[in-house]
Design an enzyme around this catalytic site. Structure first.
Site, short mmCIF file in Angstrom:
data_model
loop_
_atom_site.label_atom_id
_atom_site.label_comp_id
_atom_site.label_asym_id
_atom_site.label_seq_id
_atom_site.Cartn_x
_atom_site.Cartn_y
_atom_site.Cartn_z
N LYS A 254 0.88 -1.32 0.03
CA LYS A 254 0.12 0.08 0.04
C LYS A 254 0.84 1.73 0.12
O LYS A 254 1.74 1.24 1.18
CB LYS A 254 -0.86 -0.12 1.69
CG LYS A 254 -2.31 1.14 0.91
CD LYS A 254 -3.08 0.80 2.02
CE LYS A 254 -4.34 2.13 1.98
NZ LYS A 254 -3.59 3.24 2.50
N ARG A 259 -4.12 9.12 -5.44
CA ARG A 259 -4.70 7.71 -6.53
C ARG A 259 -4.22 8.80 -7.70
O ARG A 259 -4.77 9.59 -8.02
CB ARG A 259 -5.90 7.85 -5.84
CG ARG A 259 -6.38 6.48 -7.05
CD ARG A 259 -6.30 5.37 -6.18
NE ARG A 259 -6.62 4.46 -7.23
CZ ARG A 259 -7.58 3.72 -7.17
NH1 ARG A 259 -8.09 3.68 -5.53
NH2 ARG A 259 -8.07 2.99 -7.03
N ARG A 274 -8.29 11.67 -7.63
CA ARG A 274 -9.08 10.51 -7.23
C ARG A 274 -10.44 11.72 -7.38
O ARG A 274 -11.32 10.61 -7.23
CB ARG A 274 -8.79 10.36 -5.74
CG ARG A 274 -9.70 9.30 -4.91
CD ARG A 274 -9.02 9.11 -3.78
NE ARG A 274 -10.17 8.52 -2.57
CZ ARG A 274 -10.41 7.53 -1.77
NH1 ARG A 274 -9.31 7.12 -1.45
NH2 ARG A 274 -11.04 6.99 -0.80
N PHE A 343 -1.02 -0.59 -9.74
CA PHE A 343 -2.07 -1.40 -9.55
C PHE A 343 -2.47 -2.35 -10.78
O PHE A 343 -2.65 -3.04 -10.40
CB PHE A 343 -1.86 -1.16 -8.56
CG PHE A 343 -2.73 -0.24 -7.81
CD1 PHE A 343 -3.74 -0.43 -7.63
CD2 PHE A 343 -1.63 0.55 -6.94
CE1 PHE A 343 -4.86 0.63 -7.45
CE2 PHE A 343 -2.61 1.72 -6.23
CZ PHE A 343 -4.27 1.62 -6.74
#
Ligand code: AMP
Length: 551
Positions: A254, A259, A274, A343
């Site tokens: 993590k 983001r 995000r 990811f």
């Protein structure tokens, strides 16, 4: 549709306490909206732009009060509006109570002079003009435009206009209501609407497609490079939860960054935050990286992390500084370097991958990028999860994410398929009564430590688990030095220790277990610190362990 009619319908929704009835009212509104369906589907949620469009009106409450005061005539000031707001508590009611209209001013004239009625599309286009105003004098232009709108509004229209401008309709209509209302109005399945909403992030578009092309049309809605979707979100969870729920868990670092969703159209990349703001300009090195790496159009999900000269992660605040940077990006880039850790892969070379299992999406990602891809460990072994977490923490990251390897990518969903491992809530202070020699480069140091709880109201200690996780190399050397004087005996790789040192230890769960003499075992024990202030007699008792196990 006249804006007055929209306002009347909105007022009915506001009065309606039952959710189901509200869905019915919204459905009727949609069925009657004609060419304004897309706008109405947004307005009813207090939105002017589609959710994928980061454009903002960029007009704060005080400018709105100024425009209102002007439309209310010479006897009302912006301060008066604020005073009333403090009394009444809600801008819609304040606005409705003002005597608006009839004021003269530039924007009071114009193409609609003589025909004062506002339509839904008038309001939409005026607010879009307002949002587009830029540069010097743009604030005045914005206030003028708003003044013009308020000046033309009847009291009920003004109530919803003010709320729309400030982004809070307060009629109890959220995304779920709109989804159900589209289904009801145009007789299409809710699941098809939901999927199309996730993929397009545009309720106006989905409402129109549902009406014009039905379920078949909704199924044809695809991801569009350049049109960001909502990010899939994670719940807090434990490794125990993950392994109980799925056969195996996909474990990832993590990262403590921000983001980003990467959209590459084959030539150039755009980046979205995000909350779907365009953050392409502040992150040129990510753009350059993606453009040099990718050969085919793609949509990727990932985290941008700030790194120091050695490539080690820096705290999250550093990345925020870069996000906010509008000017002097080049200088900021020299101060703080950022890099992408991708990811997930939502789209590659014309193919939408949302419904493809996570591990396959991750494979696609690895095919697309030669670097900057998160390492995904798929395992059913708790020790492998603990080891991954230890590596992540040692490298200075936040912890680990646990993902369902078979799961789809569900935009905007905070489901159970992605878990951020919860930090340990309770810790225990336990006595170290044994140890094992380490392996590899830690072979000459005591590495794994046997933990014991104090026997309640008696003498001695009972074992409850072993801890090897959460200890840095430096700490390990220190622990070795502290514990070596207390070695009582050795057999093979194991040593017995005189109870002397107390560790604070985190864990996920306490289970009943025959493995240790206490009858309990810690799951995912993690070293936190040495309790210098505690003697073994002050360590936690078995009674506390029992209480926590039953909790
Ligand atoms: P939180 O912000 O605490 O709710 O944690 C979720 C956030 O962690 C996501 O929105 C991502 O920005 C971030 N994150 C960091 N690493 C990962 C990862 N490997 N997978 C998914 N999200 C991640």
């Amino acid at each position: 549709m006249e804006f007055a009619e929209f306002a009347e319908r909105a007022a009915e929704m506001e009065e309606e306490p039952a959710d189901l009835e509200t869905v019915g009212l919204v459905g009727e509104l949609f069925a009657d909206a004609g060419g304004d369906l897309d706008v109405v589907a947004r307005f009813v949620q207090g939105r002017i732009f589609p959710a994928h469009d980061g454009t903002k009106l960029d007009i704060g409450p005080s400018l709105c009060y100024e425009a209102l005061a002007r439309a209310a005539g010479p006897n009302v000031t912006a301060d008066d509006v604020e005073d009333r707001l403090a009394d009444v508590g809600e801008i819609g009611a304040v606005t409705e109570g003002l005597d608006l209209g009839g004021q003269q001013g530039l924007a009071a004239f114009g193409e609609d002079a003589g025909d004062d009625g506002l339509s839904v599309s008038d309001v939409d286009s005026e607010l879009r003009n307002l949002a587009a105003a830029e540069g010097s004098g743009s604030t005045d232009t914005k206030v003028d435009t708003l003044f013009g709108l308020f000046n033309r509004a009847e009291p009920l229209e003004a109530r919803f206009l003010a709320r729309l401008v400030l982004g809070e309709m307060r009629v109890g209509v959220g995304e779920g209501t709109v989804r159900d209302a589209i289904g009801e109005a145009f007789d299409v399945p809710g699941a098809a609407v939901e999927r199309a909403l996730q993929v397009s992030n545009d309720c106006g578009l989905v409402a129109e497609i549902a009406r014009d092309d039905g379920e078949a049309g909704l199924e044809e809605v695809h991801l569009d490079v350049g049109r960001p979707v909502k990010a899939m979100l994670a719940q807090a969870g434990t490794a125990v939860d993950a392994l109980e729920e799925w056969d195996e868990a996909a474990v990832e670092t993590k990262y403590d960054g921000a983001r980003v969703q990467v959209h590459y159209d084959g030539e150039s990349a755009r980046l979205f935050s995000r909350n779907l703001e365009d953050v392409t300009d502040p992150l040129p090195e990510v753009v350059e990286f993606v453009e040099s790496e990718l050969d085919v159009p793609a949509i990727l999900d990932g985290e941008v992390v700030a790194v120091d000269d050695d490539g080690d992660p820096l705290p999250f605040q550093e990345i925020l500084r870069r996000f906010r940077r509008k000017h002097d990006v080049a200088a900021a880039r020299e101060d703080v370097a950022v890099e992408l850790q991708a990811f997930d892969c939502l789209h590659a070379d014309g193919e939408d991958l949302l419904d493809v299992p996570l591990v396959e999406r991750h494979d696609r990602l690895t095919d697309l990028l030669s670097a900057g891809v998160s390492e995904l460990v798929v395992t059913d072994d708790p020790d492998a999860i603990a080891a991954k977490e230890e590596r992540a923490l040692e490298a200075g990251h936040e912890g680990i994410m646990l993902k369902n390897p078979a799961s789809a990518y569900t935009p905007g969903n905070r489901g159970k398929n992605w878990l951020k491992r919860k930090p340990d809530v309770e810790t225990l202070d336990l006595v170290v009564t044994g140890a094992e020699w380490g392996e590899g480069r830690r072979a000459n140091l005591l590495g794994t430590f046997l933990l014991s709880a104090r026997v309640t109201d008696g003498e001695g200690y009972e074992t409850i688990g072993k801890v090897a996780t959460g200890i840095t190399d430096e700490e390990l050397e220190d622990l070795h030095e502290r514990l070596e004087p207390y070695v009582l005996s050795e057999s093979g790789t194991e040593v017995d220790l005189e109870p002397a040192v107390v560790f604070e230890v985190g864990y996920e769960e306490i289970q009943r277990s025959p493995t240790y003499s206490s009858g309990y075992a810690l799951r995912f024990p993690r070293f936190v610190t040495v309790r210098e202030d505690k003697d073994p007699e002050d360590a936690d008792s078995l009674e506390r362990v029992e209480r926590l196990a039953d909790a």
